[in-house]
Design an enzyme around this catalytic site. Structure first.
Site, PDB file in Angstrom:
ATOM      1  N   ASP B 153       0.863  -1.185   0.000  1.00 27.52           N
ATOM      2  CA  ASP B 153       0.000   0.000   0.000  1.00 27.52           C
ATOM      3  C   ASP B 153       0.898   1.233   0.000  1.00 27.52           C
ATOM      4  O   ASP B 153       1.488   1.580   1.031  1.00 27.52           O
ATOM      5  CB  ASP B 153      -0.908   0.016   1.241  1.00 27.52           C
ATOM      6  CG  ASP B 153      -1.970  -1.074   1.183  1.00 27.52           C
ATOM      7  OD1 ASP B 153      -1.711  -2.129   0.581  1.00 27.52           O
ATOM      8  OD2 ASP B 153      -3.051  -0.871   1.774  1.00 27.52           O
ATOM      9  N   LYS B 216      -6.836   3.256  -3.515  1.00 29.33           N
ATOM     10  CA  LYS B 216      -7.316   3.202  -2.128  1.00 29.33           C
ATOM     11  C   LYS B 216      -7.583   4.619  -1.655  1.00 29.33           C
ATOM     12  O   LYS B 216      -6.826   5.546  -1.980  1.00 29.33           O
ATOM     13  CB  LYS B 216      -6.224   2.528  -1.290  1.00 29.33           C
ATOM     14  CG  LYS B 216      -6.459   2.514   0.207  1.00 29.33           C
ATOM     15  CD  LYS B 216      -5.369   1.681   0.905  1.00 29.33           C
ATOM     16  CE  LYS B 216      -5.394   1.881   2.408  1.00 29.33           C
ATOM     17  NZ  LYS B 216      -4.305   1.182   3.100  1.00 29.33           N
ATOM     18  N   LYS B 252     -10.032   0.087  -2.803  1.00 28.06           N
ATOM     19  CA  LYS B 252     -10.034  -0.211  -1.375  1.00 28.06           C
ATOM     20  C   LYS B 252     -10.462   1.041  -0.625  1.00 28.06           C
ATOM     21  O   LYS B 252      -9.926   2.125  -0.868  1.00 28.06           O
ATOM     22  CB  LYS B 252      -8.633  -0.650  -0.931  1.00 28.06           C
ATOM     23  CG  LYS B 252      -8.503  -0.821   0.594  1.00 28.06           C
ATOM     24  CD  LYS B 252      -7.161  -1.446   0.973  1.00 28.06           C
ATOM     25  CE  LYS B 252      -6.936  -1.373   2.476  1.00 28.06           C
ATOM     26  NZ  LYS B 252      -5.638  -1.928   2.872  1.00 28.06           N
TER      27      LYS B 252
END
Lengths: 290, 315
Positions: B153, B216, B252
């Site tokens: 991430d 995300k 996400k």
């Protein structure tokens, strides 16, 4: 404009959950009438999801409230009585409408309720001394017992006594350091809503008391079976349903308060039975002289 | 949009100025319409069997996250145990998708999750602020990948993005993607710092063009974190990207999603905006820590017929 032309501002009666005043998640409401049948207001009719939210709020408030010093809890509860005193006239009018009693009787009921709250406020820092203590044991140990709050208490408040009865079942829960999710009287909920407003404007942390207006018969089973409720007061339940509610409470080993078949005379001195009911004894054995 | 867009996409990544032209040419977001649609879809009622399915699906989409300075190896190990068997008394409960940790703890998570289906995600690139130079960010990524994290991430450089240096942001994502090797790359846009929906749309396309496998919303360290309208914009981006290129990219949402009700609202948005195809853990994830317990409590309530309490679940 003449004074009589003014359009009054009608109050919306809502629930009190987690320190906020939400409407019922279900969107339902029901009319509240006086004993003589006159329309008073529409109150929210709480659903089982409101009850779930109330228990969540009570659980999250438990750590802070039970962890506060007894002295601090006493001060906060005394503050509640101060604010109740300020709303005395409103309480008197609401109790008079709800219970259809004479003004003087309503006055006396409200005064007794405020005094009862103060009385319980005074107990917070005396419980440990009265209900706990050192235990004489035949061994090299220092053994002592301290009372600790049970947890989240589910209360079905009295159906008849709208304020004095409510205060008599609610104040002991708070005095011990427990938090409460309670269902007010079905037919007489307005004084309970005003009490919630008092609690919201005192120093009681949000979530310590959570009010649901609605039907005890609908909400009772969900409260009794809820695994995160630690003790149960079935005063407001239909006597015929109490056994079943107590049985479903047994699945999660709740403390179920023993209550009289009919609503007692709330004006008489309550004793400390209700305080004792919401406390657990913790006994410590400390080795000594070794 | 699709055919013309596909042609423009090839052109977009040629150099910094063509990228800027492409991003500037994206249609603006109708803020009022977007928020209204998100609010309307949020009122949709999911009950009974559909709710049961939604709860289990949401559990399988959770990236169980711990990103605290006080994280210990022991805490990560117990989080991993929970990820594999979220509710030990109910063995039919699905495992979560991944565990998300800081890169120095990725190795601990990999060891604890060996032999399970739960992936290890590691944040990288000077998370959460992203304020460091390229070399440090790549070293951070390498630490995560070398420790065995199969998902990375990364955070974008919001400063550069807000200054309009899109090319720099793009190059950085490309470089990190390269450093990831076979690991999945999730690109954190930190939408709470991007100020407008138009920027969210631009950043989404930028990240998709640069090769991010998943976009995300947030780090969880900035408020506002994930919101439904922002998720809508990002879901639209992956949908349009799929239409134009045929490639499936994921979304996400992270930060501030704590209740089953919230989670189900996001699932409804996924279904309505991107499509049913995205209702799978490989294309949609929740970054969360406390959400999992609420999902488990609701799952138990459905099974038992009465409400449960946090005391009945592991920490």
């Amino acid at each position: 404009m003449a004074r009589s032309d003014r359009v009054g501002v009608a109050k919306t009666y809502k629930l009190y959950i987690g320190g906020k005043f939400p409407r019922s998640e279900s969107g339902r409401s029901y009319p509240v009438t006086s004993e003589s049948g006159a329309f008073l207001a529409n109150a929210s009719q709480a659903s089982r999801k409101d009850l779930r939210d109330a228990v969540v709020a009570a659980r999250s408030a438990f750590g802070g409230w039970s962890g506060a010093t007894a002295y601090n809890r006493g001060q906060v509860l005394y503050r509640v009585a101060e604010v109740m005193e300020g709303r005395r006239d409103q309480f008197i009018a609401e109790v008079r409408d709800a219970e259809d009693v004479r003004p003087r009787t309503a006055e006396s009921l409200v005064d007794t309720a405020i005094d009862r709250w103060v009385w319980y406020a005074g107990w917070t820092d005396k419980l440990a001394a009265v209900l706990g203590g050192t235990n004489p044991v035949a061994g090299p140990y220092f053994s002592f017992t301290v009372p600790e709050p049970t947890g989240v208490v589910g209360v079905l408040a009295p159906q008849r006594s709208s304020l004095l009865g409510l205060v008599s079942v609610l104040a002991p829960v708070l005095a011990t350091g427990c938090t409460a999710a309670f269902v007010s009287s079905d037919a007489r909920p307005l004084p309970a809503i005003t009490l919630a407003e008092v609690l919201a404007t005192s120093d009681v942390p949000g979530g310590v008391v959570n009010l649901l207006t609605g039907q005890a018969a609908e909400l009772g089973p969900w409260l009794a079976s809820h695994a995160d409720v630690n003790a149960l007061d079935l005063t407001g339940a239909d006597p015929e349903h109490r056994t079943e509610l107590a049985r479903s409470a047994a699945d999660t080993v709740k403390r179920v308060l023993r209550v009289p078949e009919q609503e007692p005379d709330w004006t008489s001195s309550p004793g400390i039975g209700r305080l004792r009911a919401y406390l657990e004894d913790k006994t410590v054995w400390h080795p000594m002289g070794v | 949009m699709s055919v013309a867009l596909a042609e423009r996409l090839d052109d977009a990544t040629r150099d910094a100025s063509s990228l800027r032209r492409f991003l500037a040419g994206l249609p603006g977001v109708d803020q009022v319409g977007l928020e209204q649609r998100a609010a309307t879809l949020a009122t949709r009622s999911i009950k009974q069997d559909a709710k049961r399915w939604a709860i289990d699906t949401a559990i399988s989409m959770v990236d169980l996250t711990t990103l605290e300075g006080a994280d210990t190896r022991g805490a990560v190990r117990s989080l991993c145990a929970k990820a594999v068997r979220p509710d030990p008394q109910r063995p039919d409960t699905p495992s979560v998708a991944a565990v998300c940790v800081y890169p120095d703890l990725a190795a601990t998570a990999v060891e604890a999750l060996a032999g399970t289906d739960v992936a290890v995600a590691s944040v990288a690139t000077a998370f959460p602020s992203g304020r460091s130079n390229r070399a440090v960010k790549l070293a951070d990524t390498a630490l995560a990948v070398d420790s065995g994290a199969t998902e990375v991430d990364m955070v974008i450089d919001r400063g550069a993005f807000l200054e309009g240096r899109y090319g720099d942001v793009f190059d950085e994502i490309v470089a990190v993607k390269q450093a990831c090797g076979d690991s999945h790359l999730k690109v954190i846009l930190e939408t709470g710092e991007l100020a407008t929906y138009d920027n969210v749309r631009k950043a989404s396309w930028l990240a998709l063009l640069a090769g991010g496998d998943v976009i995300k919303t947030s780090t969880g360290k900035v408020s506002p974190a994930a919101t439904l309208p922002v998720a809508h914009v990002m879901l639209q981006a992956v949908r349009d990207f799929h239409e134009a290129t045929g490639e499936l990219r994921g979304v996400k949402v992270a930060g501030g999603i704590r209740t089953t009700k919230d989670a189900i609202r996001y699932l409804v948005a996924v279904n309505e905006v991107a499509g049913e195809r995205w209702l799978t853990p490989s294309l949609f994830r929740f970054g969360a820590s406390s959400l999992l317990n609420d999902l488990l409590l609701q799952r138990r309530a459905k099974q038992d017929g009465h409400y449960s309490g946090a005391n009945y679940l592991p920490e």
